[in-house]
Each structure stands twice: as C-alpha cells, then as structure tokens.
Enzyme design. Structure first.
Site, short mmCIF file in Angstrom:
data_model
loop_
_atom_site.label_atom_id
_atom_site.label_comp_id
_atom_site.label_asym_id
_atom_site.label_seq_id
_atom_site.Cartn_x
_atom_site.Cartn_y
_atom_site.Cartn_z
N GLY A 120 0.85 -1.19 0.00
CA GLY A 120 0.00 0.00 0.00
C GLY A 120 0.89 1.23 0.00
N ALA A 121 0.41 2.31 0.64
CA ALA A 121 1.15 3.57 0.62
C ALA A 121 2.56 3.41 1.20
CB ALA A 121 0.37 4.62 1.42
N LYS A 174 1.91 -2.50 13.53
CA LYS A 174 1.83 -2.38 14.99
C LYS A 174 1.23 -3.62 15.64
CE LYS A 174 0.39 1.34 13.31
NZ LYS A 174 0.01 2.64 12.78
N GLU A 229 -4.79 4.96 8.64
CA GLU A 229 -4.75 3.51 8.57
C GLU A 229 -5.74 3.02 7.51
OE1 GLU A 229 -2.62 1.50 10.79
OE2 GLU A 229 -1.90 3.54 10.62
N ASP A 241 -5.18 3.56 17.33
CA ASP A 241 -3.80 3.56 16.80
C ASP A 241 -2.83 4.16 17.83
OD1 ASP A 241 -1.92 3.50 14.27
OD2 ASP A 241 -1.73 5.51 15.12
N LYS A 285 0.29 2.18 19.94
CA LYS A 285 1.67 2.68 20.03
C LYS A 285 2.11 2.80 21.50
CE LYS A 285 1.32 5.02 15.58
NZ LYS A 285 0.70 6.15 14.90
N GLY A 336 2.73 9.02 7.02
CA GLY A 336 3.00 9.28 5.61
C GLY A 336 4.04 8.30 5.10
N1 HSE Z 1 -2.21 6.22 10.71
C1 HSE Z 1 -1.03 6.43 11.47
C2 HSE Z 1 -1.01 7.88 11.94
C3 HSE Z 1 0.18 6.11 10.63
O1 HSE Z 1 -1.79 8.66 11.41
O2 HSE Z 1 -0.25 8.21 12.83
C4 HSE Z 1 1.46 6.03 11.39
O3 HSE Z 1 1.45 5.01 12.34
#
Ligand code: HSE
Length: 326
Positions: free
Chosen positions: A9-10, A109, A194, A205, A209, A303
């Site tokens: 993906g990205a 993650k 995500e 998210d 982390k 990003g």
């Molecule tokens: N979707 C996550 C964010 C990407 O916006 O922080 C990086 O983990």
C-alpha cells in the site's frame, strides 16, 4: 542484502521508491492479492507501474507462502495493515521468517503490540534482528531514542501526540475551518490514515503505540484492553474555537505513567505554547527521565516517506551490524 516486502500500500510503495540507490536488493513483493519474486532483484519501477495500472503488484497465482518458501531474502519487511486484535496475518508471517533465520523489519503495529516478547525471543534464538522503529511515531526515532539515547534512565512519565492523522485533522479544522469528515478524507487521500481509519480517529492507533512503548521500552506488560481510550470523532469546530478563544487548542494525547501502571489516550485542551502543540502530521513525545529530566522528540509521524525513513534506519542498522559480524 536482499529484501522481501510484504504489503504494497502507501507505505510499501513509498519504501520501494526510496530503496533505489541504497544498495539493498528487493527480491520479492506481495500485496493482499498477488506477489512477484525474482532472486536476482526485481525491477521496482516496473512493479510500481504495474501496481498503479492494475492494482496488483504481481501474479494473482502466488503469495506470501511462495515468498517464504523461496527463501530468496535476508530481511523480511512487513508493512501490511495493522490488525489490533490478533496481529494476524502479519504475526504468522513474521514468526515464519524469524524461524527461518531471516531478519524482520516492520511498521505493522499489531504483531509488536500483541506478541513482542515472543517474537524477540524467536529472533534471539535464531540469531536475527527484529526492527520495529516504524511502528511508533513515523520518522521520529523514539524506539532507538529510548533504547539507546536514553539508556540507563528510568522513564517516570511519557506524554505524546502519537497519531498523525488525528493531529492533521485537528490542525486542518482549526486553521482552515474544514469539517471533521473533510479533514479525515484529506488525511486518507494523503496516505496518513490507517487502512481502517477508525483506528486513527477513535484513538486505537495511538493506544497500540503506547502498548508498544510500554511493553518494549518501559518495562511494563499491558494489553490494548488495559488502555483507557477516547478518540477525536466527536470533536466539533465549535469546541476547537472555544479552546482557541482561551489561548488553547485540542490535541489527542497519549499518556503512560509506569509507576501507576496507568495508560490512556484522550483529547485534551492544552495551551498553545505547550511543547506538545505541534501541527499537521507531526508527532511529539515528551518523556520525563530520572537522570536526563524532560526530553521531547518531534517529527513527522505519518506518511509513506517518514515511515520509509524509519524502516530504512532499521535496515541500515541490521546491515551495519552484520557487516561487522554481529
Ligand atoms: N495512521 C497512522 C497515523 C500512521 O496517522 O499516525 C502512522 O502510524
């Protein structure tokens, strides 16, 4: 060294773009529906063009199992979307690669939050490395910063902005008057969010982390269900304006208090001159240490290229370690 990229993906595509001229050879790429393998090295511009045109990086008849059984790689780079509940299917892929004696670098993650200690033990038994800098705060070297830069310190507290998408949304709403859905759509279009953006906006998210930092660097043993989580999905333009009129703003803040075993994520009103008030996709993490005192890390947290930067740092660390015969 030879690299297999799982997930295109990205992040996977961004990594493929930056790997040219780094000396690493990409021998395999897989997305969710196809794969391609060339033991001598793939033509990455061709793979990227095929993905762009057809949505597939390779042939639909082959997949991750074929890449693993080919053994044609030294480092497996797992960059597929996060599954917060089980870490799968990435967790099984990572286990297999480590058991084969292959190094693993991941931005995913799920497996690190769900099973870090098991995976690290597997890596150690097999004499290989497990790099996960890209799982937390994008380009910000928070994992190596805490593990190496602040080695010997005890972290008394950690506060941070750990989700670039939420920070981008709150910044765009405040600065441009965008509505929440408009700002979220922009974040998705720019490759920050995500695959399932509810992970971002509901605070999941950021919470994952925190679990990774707590379990792998702060000596804790927690699960996602132990984190008290509130997202930003009910923050309105009016709430932001009200905070602004009082010289403050709203940010999604993650917090770890190791001594109290307390971990939470919630939107908070904070003064505009506070060090954690950063804009756009920036992440900011402040740790209070017993020896160093307060230390704040700031940088792009989301990003394709910031994430590729963290992956490349792990790849180089592995290459340098093995060039020295570690
Ligand atoms: N979707 C996550 C964010 C990407 O916006 O922080 C990086 O983990």
């Amino acid at each position: 060294m030879r690299i297999a990229i799982i997930g295109f993906g990205a992040v996977g595509q961004g990594l493929a773009r930056v790997l040219a001229d780094t000396g690493f050879t990409v021998t395999a790429v897989a997305d969710s529906r196809s794969a391609c393998i060339n033991k001598d090295g793939l033509d990455l511009p061709e793979v990227l063009a095929r993905k762009e045109e057809s949505g597939l990086c390779g042939s639909a008849g082959i997949g991750i199992a074929d890449i693993l059984s080919s053994g044609a790689f030294d480092i497996l780079v797992e960059v597929s979307p996060t599954n917060a509940e089980t870490g799968e299917p990435a967790l099984s892929t990572i286990r297999s690669a480590l058991a084969m004696g292959k190094h693993v670098v991941t931005s995913n993650k799920g497996p690190i939050a769900c099973a870090y200690h098991e995976l690290k033990a597997l890596a150690d038994i097999n004499g290989v490395m497990l790099g996960y800098e890209a799982t937390v705060a994008g380009a910000v070297p928070i994992v190596s910063g805490l593990r190496h830069g602040l080695a010997g310190n005890t972290v008394r507290s950690l506060h941070g902005i750990l989700n670039g998408t939420c920070n981008y949304i709150l910044t765009r709403m405040r600065d441009e008057g965008l509505t929440y859905p408009q700002a979220l759509q922009e974040a998705r279009d720019l490759g920050y969010a995500e695959a399932d953006p509810t992970y971002d906006v509901k605070g999941i998210d950021a919470a994952i982390k925190l679990v990774i930092l707590a379990n792998t660097l702060l000596g804790m043993d927690i699960r996602l269900s132990d984190v008290d989580i509130t997202g930003i999905d009910s923050i309105t333009l009016e709430a932001l304006s009200l905070a602004e009129s009082e010289g403050a703003t709203i940010r999604l803040i993650g917090e770890i208090l190791p001594e109290r075993n307390q971990v939470r994520v919630s939107p908070r009103v904070i003064p505009l001159d506070h060090p954690l008030v950063v804009d756009g996709t920036l992440n900011a993490i402040s740790v209070c240490c017993d020896l160093a005192g307060p230390v704040t890390f700031i940088g792009k947290g989301a990003g394709p290229y910031p994430t590729a930067s963290a992956i490349l740092a792990d790849l180089n660390f592995i290459r340098d370690s093995y060039d020295r015969g570690a």
